[in-house]
Design an enzyme around this catalytic site. Structure first.
Site, PDB file in Angstrom:
ATOM      1  N   GLU A 114       0.810  -1.205   0.000  1.00 16.00           N
ATOM      2  CA  GLU A 114       0.000   0.000   0.000  1.00 16.00           C
ATOM      3  C   GLU A 114       0.854   1.269   0.000  1.00 16.00           C
ATOM      4  OE1 GLU A 114      -2.725  -0.065   3.198  1.00 16.00           O
ATOM      5  OE2 GLU A 114      -3.879   1.617   2.391  1.00 16.00           O
ATOM      6  N   ASP A 115       1.894   1.289   0.814  1.00 15.06           N
ATOM      7  CA  ASP A 115       2.626   2.541   1.023  1.00 15.06           C
ATOM      8  C   ASP A 115       3.868   2.700   0.171  1.00 15.06           C
ATOM      9  OD1 ASP A 115       0.716   3.034   2.825  1.00 15.06           O
ATOM     10  OD2 ASP A 115       1.979   2.783   4.614  1.00 15.06           O
TER      11      ASP A 115
END
Ligand code: MN
Length: 723
Positions: free
Chosen positions: A90-91
């Site tokens: 996600e990051d």
């Protein structure tokens, strides 16, 4: 130039991130798997190297903390690796494929699953929330460890909530209380649930939390004395029987106090004046011996003893519960269980990792959790819309169970308030669908009656029978609700298809055609124009009253090129549709005028609900010229069957026994009373309103004649809501 004091030797270098985790896992994992975890740690550290948490700390502190929470539960190495890597997709834009290649397939799947859960935000809009919950259930069903990593992630975020903006803080905390704490509970993870609840409570209701905390503190001194007194008394009673075990006082938690005050409307002191203890013993046998000992010392309150050892709760929880009457009449709640049950109560589905259980035990433990998830997935399959689904799942997330026996002695677990219909559906969908009656403890009982613990329920079925819409008023389980709705929907579908076909044939016949004579090409064109997949969908739509059959008939015969709707004549005016009385859910009789076979009638299409039949002279039809286009000429089929409701008004002497003699007259006429009420009481002549069901006008005329012949009755009028 300043001199640096030489203290290098005195400073203790704090352990690095991985060393902290290493301390947690070295005791239970082997070197090979620890090496894999180490690799995951340094991979994550590097991937997040440019990021910081809101607090300013390096980002890696977060996944590390999540992994350590799971290490505390002695989770396996794949879960820990997934925890360390849970934010990299996600990051940092790393792809699932890369993780699968570097680590292994399962780790890739787990991280991907957690990332998908992170996309899910449970916000106020109920529908979005429901869809999200479906996604979550789906992720859980593939690998339960996904939700365990997510719960640990949420727990650490709750512990570090302080740095966020108030609005975001509140949203996350609310979601924690409403979704994640109940899931932890459903998976039997008491420790995590408790912490999520306490943190969530402080964040969502800071004032209430502070007030209750202060009240708890104020009552502590006094309570401690009583708790010590009871503890000594219990310990003494156990020692007298040579059982040497610890008796612990149970602390009360703020959120559970708050919930009891809110949901059970109890006062603070009512809740605090109950003293809770837990006795943890070596084996199951001792549980019952301890129970005997405490019952011998204080009097038990009848009806409060629960044996969750013989019948575990749905999340696997096992324990004996009893409530005693203590000094000065204060209730004492006691839980008795083994160490293993205690571990299971606190760690839930993860306890088999923790406890190094045998394969069979592990399977049983995660079996329960998986069973729940499976049932959630099943609900999803049948639920008509997401709202329906979430309503059902909420019921499953906040259970309060009753245990019911089948005639063969099998135990079924149902939520509190469940009825025989719920039970029938729990046994099997077919049994629910064809259920017509039940025996509770061998006696015929109403299907709507809520069941109680320990009852034996037998369901009587009839193969051609169908669920009733009224059942929805008293069933409580998701399974029963979705199945009833599902069956009714199918029924309505086939009924509206039949009605739609008749309406269309009627309109076509006015144009000297029928459905047979319509070419396939023309049908295909019209279906496409209206956006239907097939002919059945079109017929259904017609039957539900969503569009006018004569419009469709014109389109089918003349093409759509120059068909102008406003110039088309409603052919329904020419040839009335015959009403059979068996059209079911798509044909209703108006409650304003109560039409009867024999009355001149008119139909009115209602979007999505089919046809409503009124008496031609009913005010509600006459006033409404604007919607004449939605009108439909109907007549009674000579073969019409069934009973129809009708309203009567009578004037009668207000004498003792009048109602009884009227009731006798009505039943002699072979009619049924639906409702009877005196409009005026107290005077010597009263007005009586009566709803009865009869077959037709002739039947009604006979009934009215008989009523008029009663000596008390002076007038009988049928109410038709006429102009
Ligand atoms: Mn995270």
């Amino acid at each position: 130039m300043e001199t640096q004091p030489d203290v290098a030797g005195a400073i203790k270098v704090p352990p690095s991130g991985f060393e902290l985790l290493h301390q947690d896992i070295v005791g239970y994992l082997d070197e090979g798997t620890i090496a894999q975890i180490e690799k995951a740690y340094y991979y994550a550290e590097k991937a997040h190297s440019n990021q910081q948490r809101q607090s300013g700390e390096p980002y890696i502190t977060h996944p590390l903390a999540v992994a350590r929470i799971l290490a505390g539960l002695q989770m396996d190495h794949q879960s820990l690796m997934a925890a360390l890597l849970h934010d990299v997709i996600e990051d940092t834009g790393v792809e699932k494929k890369e993780l699968s290649d570097i680590f292994d397939e399962t780790v890739g799947e787990l991280v991907d699953g957690v990332s998908k859960l992170n996309q899910i935000k449970f916000e106020s809009r109920a529908e979005a929330q429901a869809e999200n919950f479906q996604k979550m259930a789906f992720a859980m069903s593939r690998d339960i460890r996904v939700i365990l990593v997510k719960l640990a992630d949420r727990l650490h975020n709750m512990r570090t909530l302080g740095c966020l903006k108030p609005e975001k803080k509140r949203r996350i905390a609310k979601e924690t209380l409403e979704i994640y704490a109940p899931i932890a509970n459903r998976l039997g993870m008491y420790d995590i649930r408790l912490e999520l609840e306490e943190l969530g409570f402080h964040a969502v209701y800071p004032m209430r939390a502070r007030r209750i905390a202060a009240a708890v503190k104020a009552s502590k001194g006094h309570h401690k004395e009583i708790v010590d007194e009871i503890r000594q008394a219990l310990a003494g009673a156990l020692e007298a029987r040579e059982i040497r075990v610890e008796v612990e006082g149970r602390e009360k938690h703020l959120y559970s106090i708050y919930k009891k005050m809110r949901d059970n409307r109890k006062s603070f002191s009512e809740i605090m004046d109950v003293y809770g203890f837990r006795i943890v013993v070596q084996n199951e046998d001792q549980c019952y011996r301890v129970l005997g000992a405490v019952h011998g010392h204080y009097k038990p309150i009848p009806g409060r003893f629960k044996d969750y050892i013989a019948i575990p709760k749905s999340n696997g929880y096992q324990s004996l519960h009893t409530t005693l009457i203590g000094l000065h009449g204060a209730p004492i709640e006691i839980q008795i269980r083994t160490q293993k049950m205690e571990a299971r109560a606190n760690k839930g589905v993860t306890s088999h990792w923790f406890y190094k259980s045998t394969e069979a035990e592990a399977a049983e433990q995660s079996g329960r959790a998986n069973q729940w998830i499976k049932s959630v997935m099943e609900l999803q399959k049948f639920a008509g819309n997401p709202l329906e689904f979430i309503e059902n799942v909420k019921m499953d997330l906040f259970p309060d169970e009753v245990y019911i026996f089948t005639p063969k002695g099998r135990i079924m677990e149902l939520p509190k308030g469940a009825t025989a219909i719920d039970f029938a559906y729990a046994v099997h969908t077919d049994i629910g669908n064809t259920c017509i009656a039940c025996r509770i403890n061998r006696r015929i009982a109403p299907l709507s009656q809520p069941l109680h613990n320990g009852q034996t329920v037998e369901i009587i079925t009839k193969s051609e029978s169908k669920p009733y819409i009224a059942w929805l008023n008293f069933v409580v389980t998701g399974k029963a609700k979705t199945n009833i709705r599902h069956t009714l929907k199918n029924q309505q579908r086939s009924q509206s298809r039949d009605l739609g076909r008749r309406l269309l044939e009627q309109s076509l016949s006015y144009l000297d055609a029928d459905l047979e004579s319509v070419s396939d090409e023309q049908m295909a064109l019209v279906l496409e124009e209206f956006g239907f997949e097939n002919q059945d969908e079109l017929l259904e739509d017609l039957g539900l009253g969503n569009r006018m059959s004569y419009v469709v008939a014109y389109r089918l015969l003349l093409g759509d090129a120059d068909a102008d709707e406003s110039e088309q004549e409603n052919p329904a005016a020419q040839e009335p549709l015959a009403i059979l009385g068996t059209e079911g859910m798509v044909l209703n009789y108006a409650k304003c005028c109560h039409p009867l076979p024999g009355d001149a009638i008119i139909g009115r299409l209602r979007k999505g609900r089919g046809v409503m039949v009124h008496i031609e002279t009913c005010k509600n039809v006459a006033d409404d010229i604007a919607s004449a286009k939605e009108s439909l000429m109907v007549r009674w089929d000579p073969e019409v069957t069934g009973y129809f409701s009708v309203s009567l008004m009578m004037e009668s002497l207000n004498e003792r026994g009048v109602l009884a003699s009227l009731a006798a007259a009505i039943s002699k006429s072979d009619a049924d009373i639906e409702k009877i009420e005196f409009a005026e009481k107290g005077s010597s002549v009263g007005t009586i309103h009566l709803d009865v069901s009869v077959k037709d006008r002739i039947h009604l005329a006979r009934l009215m004649k008989r009523l008029r012949s009663q000596k008390e009755v002076s007038r009988v009028v049928r109410l038709k809501n006429s102009v």
